[in-house]
Design a protein around this motif. Sequence first.
Motif, PDB file in Angstrom:
ATOM      1  N   LYS A  22       6.853  -2.001 -17.812  1.00 34.68           N
ATOM      2  CA  LYS A  22       5.794  -1.327 -17.051  1.00 34.68           C
ATOM      3  C   LYS A  22       5.519  -2.048 -15.739  1.00 34.68           C
ATOM      4  O   LYS A  22       5.435  -1.425 -14.684  1.00 34.68           O
ATOM      5  CB  LYS A  22       4.503  -1.236 -17.876  1.00 34.68           C
ATOM      6  CG  LYS A  22       3.378  -0.518 -17.129  1.00 34.68           C
ATOM      7  CD  LYS A  22       2.007  -0.906 -17.659  1.00 34.68           C
ATOM      8  CE  LYS A  22       0.870  -0.341 -16.842  1.00 34.68           C
ATOM      9  NZ  LYS A  22       0.861  -0.752 -15.440  1.00 34.68           N
ATOM     10  N   PHE A  23       5.386  -3.380 -15.777  1.00 35.02           N
ATOM     11  CA  PHE A  23       5.154  -4.130 -14.546  1.00 35.02           C
ATOM     12  C   PHE A  23       6.338  -3.979 -13.593  1.00 35.02           C
ATOM     13  O   PHE A  23       6.159  -3.853 -12.381  1.00 35.02           O
ATOM     14  CB  PHE A  23       4.904  -5.613 -14.842  1.00 35.02           C
ATOM     15  CG  PHE A  23       3.466  -5.952 -15.113  1.00 35.02           C
ATOM     16  CD1 PHE A  23       2.533  -5.967 -14.089  1.00 35.02           C
ATOM     17  CD2 PHE A  23       3.035  -6.277 -16.385  1.00 35.02           C
ATOM     18  CE1 PHE A  23       1.208  -6.299 -14.319  1.00 35.02           C
ATOM     19  CE2 PHE A  23       1.712  -6.601 -16.635  1.00 35.02           C
ATOM     20  CZ  PHE A  23       0.788  -6.616 -15.599  1.00 35.02           C
ATOM     21  N   GLN A  25       8.409  -1.430 -13.360  1.00 35.00           N
ATOM     22  CA  GLN A  25       8.337  -0.084 -12.779  1.00 35.00           C
ATOM     23  C   GLN A  25       7.220   0.010 -11.744  1.00 35.00           C
ATOM     24  O   GLN A  25       7.385   0.658 -10.704  1.00 35.00           O
ATOM     25  CB  GLN A  25       8.149   0.953 -13.884  1.00 35.00           C
ATOM     26  CG  GLN A  25       9.381   1.107 -14.745  1.00 35.00           C
ATOM     27  CD  GLN A  25       9.141   1.915 -16.004  1.00 35.00           C
ATOM     28  OE1 GLN A  25       8.032   1.961 -16.540  1.00 35.00           O
ATOM     29  NE2 GLN A  25      10.199   2.552 -16.501  1.00 35.00           N
ATOM     30  N   ASP A  26       6.093  -0.646 -11.994  1.00 37.36           N
ATOM     31  CA  ASP A  26       5.000  -0.654 -11.025  1.00 37.36           C
ATOM     32  C   ASP A  26       5.444  -1.308  -9.712  1.00 37.36           C
ATOM     33  O   ASP A  26       5.134  -0.814  -8.626  1.00 37.36           O
ATOM     34  CB  ASP A  26       3.779  -1.386 -11.570  1.00 37.36           C
ATOM     35  CG  ASP A  26       3.066  -0.623 -12.675  1.00 37.36           C
ATOM     36  OD1 ASP A  26       3.376   0.563 -12.892  1.00 37.36           O
ATOM     37  OD2 ASP A  26       2.185  -1.237 -13.330  1.00 37.36           O
ATOM     38  N   LEU A  29       7.823   1.033  -7.909  1.00 33.57           N
ATOM     39  CA  LEU A  29       7.066   2.123  -7.291  1.00 33.57           C
ATOM     40  C   LEU A  29       6.454   1.649  -5.971  1.00 33.57           C
ATOM     41  O   LEU A  29       6.550   2.333  -4.944  1.00 33.57           O
ATOM     42  CB  LEU A  29       5.982   2.621  -8.249  1.00 33.57           C
ATOM     43  CG  LEU A  29       5.149   3.804  -7.785  1.00 33.57           C
ATOM     44  CD1 LEU A  29       6.021   5.043  -7.618  1.00 33.57           C
ATOM     45  CD2 LEU A  29       4.044   4.089  -8.798  1.00 33.57           C
ATOM     46  N   TYR A  30       5.854   0.475  -5.976  1.00 33.75           N
ATOM     47  CA  TYR A  30       5.274  -0.103  -4.763  1.00 33.75           C
ATOM     48  C   TYR A  30       6.354  -0.300  -3.692  1.00 33.75           C
ATOM     49  O   TYR A  30       6.121  -0.082  -2.509  1.00 33.75           O
ATOM     50  CB  TYR A  30       4.588  -1.434  -5.081  1.00 33.75           C
ATOM     51  CG  TYR A  30       4.056  -2.140  -3.869  1.00 33.75           C
ATOM     52  CD1 TYR A  30       2.864  -1.730  -3.270  1.00 33.75           C
ATOM     53  CD2 TYR A  30       4.742  -3.210  -3.303  1.00 33.75           C
ATOM     54  CE1 TYR A  30       2.365  -2.369  -2.139  1.00 33.75           C
ATOM     55  CE2 TYR A  30       4.254  -3.860  -2.175  1.00 33.75           C
ATOM     56  CZ  TYR A  30       3.078  -3.430  -1.597  1.00 33.75           C
ATOM     57  OH  TYR A  30       2.607  -4.067  -0.470  1.00 33.75           O
ATOM     58  N   ASP A  93      -1.436  -6.280 -10.816  1.00 36.82           N
ATOM     59  CA  ASP A  93      -2.012  -4.952 -10.965  1.00 36.82           C
ATOM     60  C   ASP A  93      -3.032  -4.708  -9.848  1.00 36.82           C
ATOM     61  O   ASP A  93      -3.781  -5.616  -9.474  1.00 36.82           O
ATOM     62  CB  ASP A  93      -2.686  -4.851 -12.340  1.00 36.82           C
ATOM     63  CG  ASP A  93      -3.066  -3.437 -12.687  1.00 36.82           C
ATOM     64  OD1 ASP A  93      -2.170  -2.566 -12.712  1.00 36.82           O
ATOM     65  OD2 ASP A  93      -4.268  -3.197 -12.918  1.00 36.82           O
ATOM     66  N   ASP A  94      -3.045  -3.472  -9.323  1.00 37.60           N
ATOM     67  CA  ASP A  94      -3.984  -3.126  -8.243  1.00 37.60           C
ATOM     68  C   ASP A  94      -5.419  -3.505  -8.594  1.00 37.60           C
ATOM     69  O   ASP A  94      -6.177  -3.959  -7.738  1.00 37.60           O
ATOM     70  CB  ASP A  94      -3.920  -1.625  -7.933  1.00 37.60           C
ATOM     71  CG  ASP A  94      -2.656  -1.238  -7.186  1.00 37.60           C
ATOM     72  OD1 ASP A  94      -2.000  -2.129  -6.611  1.00 37.60           O
ATOM     73  OD2 ASP A  94      -2.327  -0.037  -7.182  1.00 37.60           O
TER      74      ASP A  94
END
Length: 165
Positions: A22-23, A25-26, A29-30, A93-94
């Motif tokens: 997940k991290f 992929q995050d 994405l960024y 994380d944002d």
Amino acid sequence: MSATPAITIRPATADDCPLILKFTQDLALYEKALDKVEATTDAFRTTLFGPTPFAHVIFACLDNKPVGMALYFFNYSTWKAKPGLYLEDLIVDDSARAQGVGTALIRELARMAVREGCGRMEWSALDWNKPAIDFYLHKVKAVALDEWTGFRLEGASLTEFASQD
């Protein structure tokens, strides 16, 4: 007024592979490259927690919730005749930005590098990622390496080159 929760750092376990994905992929994405992620939880389980771990992961947590991740591995400098620590990915994380999470992760890796007798710690940032570059230069006090050009072989090019005599 409530106090800011303390940041804790913990190593990843094999059970964290979905979270590592997940991290990852995050971050992709960024970086506008989500379509390039080929990683799977099974691949992370094999390459990070199998018989030969190729890299390591630590998490930064606020209130026991992982809000940042660093993936790193050790390399070697012939000029220093010492190991080095290479930070491959740093993701915050944002919801946890500007709370010291990135600094805590890099500081933990720096402490690890010192404990392991590393001659240096290195990483890269995309040239358009001004917030990251500013953070590394001004908060971490890292030195930008502008005399190096990165190179890569992957996919068909890697396979083709490797198969030549």
